[in-house]
Write an enzyme that holds these catalytic residues in place. Structure first.
Site, PDB file in Angstrom:
ATOM      1  N   LYS A   1      22.621  56.969  46.285  1.00 26.46           N
ATOM      2  CA  LYS A   1      21.862  55.716  46.314  1.00 26.46           C
ATOM      3  C   LYS A   1      22.299  54.829  45.156  1.00 26.46           C
ATOM      4  CE  LYS A   1      18.888  55.238  43.479  1.00 26.46           C
ATOM      5  NZ  LYS A   1      17.873  55.229  42.417  1.00 26.46           N
TER       6      LYS A   1
ATOM      7  N   ASP B   1      11.657  57.232  45.707  1.00 33.51           N
ATOM      8  CA  ASP B   1      12.781  56.696  46.476  1.00 33.51           C
ATOM      9  C   ASP B   1      13.229  57.610  47.619  1.00 33.51           C
ATOM     10  OD1 ASP B   1      13.928  58.442  44.741  1.00 33.51           O
ATOM     11  OD2 ASP B   1      15.151  56.964  43.684  1.00 33.51           O
TER      12      ASP B   1
END
Ligand code: C5P
Length: 272
Positions: free
Chosen positions: A12, A139
């Protein structure tokens, strides 16, 4: 019995990360734009009576395969939520550095949920995974999607975001080799709201955790400078709470030339 199934835990990057305020629950209210590299860790699973995890790869030494590991926590949570009597023999190939701002643990947890939903043939897997994801980390919902998306509140309220300038973008991700504690970096945020994120303006946006991360790991500043000096680097920024930074390039050749000049851990990749 079916064979092994495999998923990639895509790295990410936060193309932008605006911290707006402190929340009462100890978290911070964010406006962030998540994007994902085409590469990351890999996780394999095969049927087994119990849940177990083996870890290999260049960054395996930084992790334990106990119940604190996010892969095991994700597997146990999905097992409990679905009431399946099945287990899985999991193996994680840990390529990404740990505590690096690349969502490694979150991406591993998310990939485990996707993988076990397939292995166990779970009905309504999307709803089931969505209910678990945010309990594993702020997340993780974005990592379950692993497509470009905005994140609001703790980063867990996600909305898909399309920008033709993101998919396929040649990207260099680099890390100076020092682990950073996410809570510590957030604790060092100066509390000043620098304003909302317009996701369409991500190229000129900010990562509001950069100053705090640099106070803890000064080499982040030199890494950012080095990336900015690279011919063809269009956007250079820190990801998440650091210490990883990324540079987006106009061409694969420019990215690869830059990769040869970065004396730190790095991954030459493209965005999904
Ligand atoms: O949710 P996760 O476990 O990934 O978050 C790790 C830590 O990062 C939290 O305990 C909190 O200290 C910090 N954090 C935060 N605000 C966010 C996300 C994370 O303060 N929006």
């Amino acid at each position: 019995m079916s064979g092994k199934l495999r998923e990639t835990a895509y790295a990410k990057v936060n193309l932008a990360l605006h911290v707006r305020s402190r929340r009462d629950d100890g978290y911070h209210r964010l406006e962030t734009l998540f994007a994902f590299a085409r590469e990351g860790d890999t996780i394999e699973a095969e049927d087994a009576p119990d849940i177990s995890l083996a870890i290999t790869g260049p960054n395996a030494g930084a992790l334990c395969n106990d119940r604190g590991n996010l892969v095991i926590r994700a597997a146990l949570a999905l097992q409990a939520a679905t009431g399946t009597g099945r287990g899985a023999r999991l193996s994680l190939h840990k390529r990404l550095p740990v505590a690096a701002g690349l969502g490694g643990g979150s991406a591993d947890a998310a990939a485990t949920l996707r993988l076990l939903a397939r292995l166990w043939g779970i009905d309504a897997a999307d709803q089931c995974i969505a209910a678990i994801a945010a309990t594993l980390g702020a997340d993780v919902p974005a990592c379950v999607l692993s497509e470009t998306c905005t994140g609001g509140e703790r980063g867990d309220i996600i909305m898909p975001f399309a920008d033709p300038g993101i998919a396929g973008k040649p990207t260099l991700i680099a890390n100076p080799g020092v682990a950073l504690s996410t809570p510590q970096v957030f604790a060092g945020w100066d509390g000043k709201d620098g304003g909302a994120l317009d996701p369409r303006g991500w190229r000129n946006a900010r990562n509001d955790l950069t100053a705090s991360a640099i106070r803890l790991v000064p080499s982040i500043a030199s890494l950012l400078e080095l990336l900015k000096e690279q011919p063809g680097a269009e956007v250079v920024r820190m990801s998440g709470s650091g210490a990883s930074c990324f540079a987006l390039f106009g061409s694969i050749e420019a990215r690869d030339a830059a990769a040869r000049r970065v004396p730190f851990w790095h991954m030459a990749t493209s965005l999904r």
